[in-house]
Design a protein around this motif. Structure first.
Motif, PDB file in Angstrom:
ATOM      1  N   ASP A  96      -6.099   1.479   0.482  1.00 17.71           N
ATOM      2  CA  ASP A  96      -5.496   2.689   1.031  1.00 17.71           C
ATOM      3  C   ASP A  96      -6.563   3.679   1.504  1.00 17.71           C
ATOM      4  O   ASP A  96      -7.754   3.552   1.167  1.00 17.71           O
ATOM      5  N   ALA A 122       0.837  -1.196   0.000  1.00 22.86           N
ATOM      6  CA  ALA A 122       0.000   0.000   0.000  1.00 22.86           C
ATOM      7  C   ALA A 122       0.879   1.256   0.000  1.00 22.86           C
ATOM      8  O   ALA A 122       2.099   1.184  -0.129  1.00 22.86           O
ATOM      9  N   ARG A 123       0.243   2.398   0.185  1.00 23.35           N
ATOM     10  CA  ARG A 123       0.964   3.673   0.144  1.00 23.35           C
ATOM     11  C   ARG A 123       1.403   4.151   1.522  1.00 23.35           C
ATOM     12  O   ARG A 123       1.985   5.226   1.648  1.00 23.35           O
ATOM     13  N   ALA A 182       2.018   0.958  -5.475  1.00 29.64           N
ATOM     14  CA  ALA A 182       1.130   0.090  -4.704  1.00 29.64           C
ATOM     15  C   ALA A 182       0.662  -1.037  -5.620  1.00 29.64           C
ATOM     16  O   ALA A 182       0.413  -0.821  -6.805  1.00 29.64           O
ATOM     17  N   GLU A 228      -8.501   7.081   1.197  1.00 23.98           N
ATOM     18  CA  GLU A 228      -8.921   7.731  -0.042  1.00 23.98           C
ATOM     19  C   GLU A 228      -7.958   8.837  -0.459  1.00 23.98           C
ATOM     20  O   GLU A 228      -7.598   8.958  -1.642  1.00 23.98           O
ATOM     21  N   ASP A 258      -4.845   9.026   0.020  1.00 24.62           N
ATOM     22  CA  ASP A 258      -3.515   8.526  -0.322  1.00 24.62           C
ATOM     23  C   ASP A 258      -3.394   8.043  -1.765  1.00 24.62           C
ATOM     24  O   ASP A 258      -2.286   7.881  -2.277  1.00 24.62           O
ATOM     25  N   TYR A 259      -4.530   7.794  -2.445  1.00 19.15           N
ATOM     26  CA  TYR A 259      -4.459   7.254  -3.796  1.00 19.15           C
ATOM     27  C   TYR A 259      -3.780   8.220  -4.774  1.00 19.15           C
ATOM     28  O   TYR A 259      -3.254   7.801  -5.802  1.00 19.15           O
ATOM     29  N   VAL A 269      -5.283  -3.922  -2.570  1.00 19.74           N
ATOM     30  CA  VAL A 269      -4.863  -2.664  -1.957  1.00 19.74           C
ATOM     31  C   VAL A 269      -6.067  -1.940  -1.357  1.00 19.74           C
ATOM     32  O   VAL A 269      -7.102  -1.782  -1.997  1.00 19.74           O
TER      33      VAL A 269
END
Length: 239
Positions: free
Chosen positions: A176, A97-98, A187, A178, A180-181, A174
């Motif tokens: 994450d 993930a981020r 990712a 919202e 962070d996308y 994934v």
């Protein structure tokens, strides 16, 4: 009249407490996870000391069975009947993930509770061990040399009725936050599978012995969990 159900009762012992939406308590979901596996981990306590032993296992209806040496500490301890927890886990993917908090894995797992008991009857033990071979390798037992009485005596078979159980599944990839996308951070979901390799024949194999027809499903590149489910259905049907 007792109520007919297709689910394990949810109790303090098998309740999924965290991320309960991933929980599975129906027989079909739990059985599918179990039947896709060959190895389980059996947890138990000896004189206050916890142990966890990996071993091959198989299912017949709502019963689990595993085997080992008659000298095994685990099996000798379970001989009179003792509470155990049997678990199975399939790792399906790595999830990047981020942020570190949202790194995860996709998985399927099952946790089964019951009281282990030894199978004493020699004929029943022999039948169960034959079924174990056919459960993993359909039809193979008919091609093998029969086990001797001494071999059967040296092997202990343990059975356990599944009194309570729960499954847990994550398959979202994934997940994450919202906001962070939009970050320029890599990712991904990285799939993880166990696959069959090319057979390495025994160097002392008698010349001319062919690859068994019953193992036709064990072709290089196929997923092991798919083969295990397929083998189970060939041996036991859809139970």
């Amino acid at each position: 009249m007792s109520e007919v159900t297709d689910r394990y009762p949810v109790t303090e012992r098998n309740k999924v407490r965290r991320l309960h939406e991933r929980g599975r308590h129906d027989y079909a979901s739990v059985y599918e996870i179990l039947d896709a596996a060959m190895i389980c981990h059996v947890s138990y306590v000896i004189d206050g000391q916890p142990y966890c032993t990996p071993t091959a296992f198989w299912r017949e209806g709502n019963h689990l069975y595993w085997h080992g040496s008659s000298a095994s500490r685990m099996l000798r301890t379970q001989k009179p009947g003792t509470p155990v927890c049997v678990t199975v886990t399939h790792l399906d993917s790595l999830v990047l993930a981020r942020c570190g908090f949202n790194h995860s894995v996709d998985y399927r797992s099952a946790m089964c509770f019951g009281n282990a008991h030894i199978i004493d009857d020699l004929d029943e033990k022999a039948k169960l061990l034959e079924l174990m071979i056919d459960r993993f390798y359909p039809g193979r037992n008919a091609e093998l040399r029969p086990s001797t009485t001494q071999e059967l005596k040296a092997t202990m078979v343990i059975g356990m009725n599944i009194d309570e159980a729960s499954g847990k599944v994550r398959n979202k990839g994934v997940g994450d936050e919202e906001e962070d996308y939009a970050l320029p951070i890599y990712a991904a979901r990285i799939p993880v599978t166990q696959v069959i390799g090319t057979p390495e024949d025994c160097p002392r194999l008698v010349e001319g012995v062919p690859f068994p027809k019953g193992l036709a499903g064990f072709t290089p590149g196929r997923r092991l969990d798919e083969i295990m489910r397929e083998s189970y259905k060939k041996t036991y049907g859809e139970t």
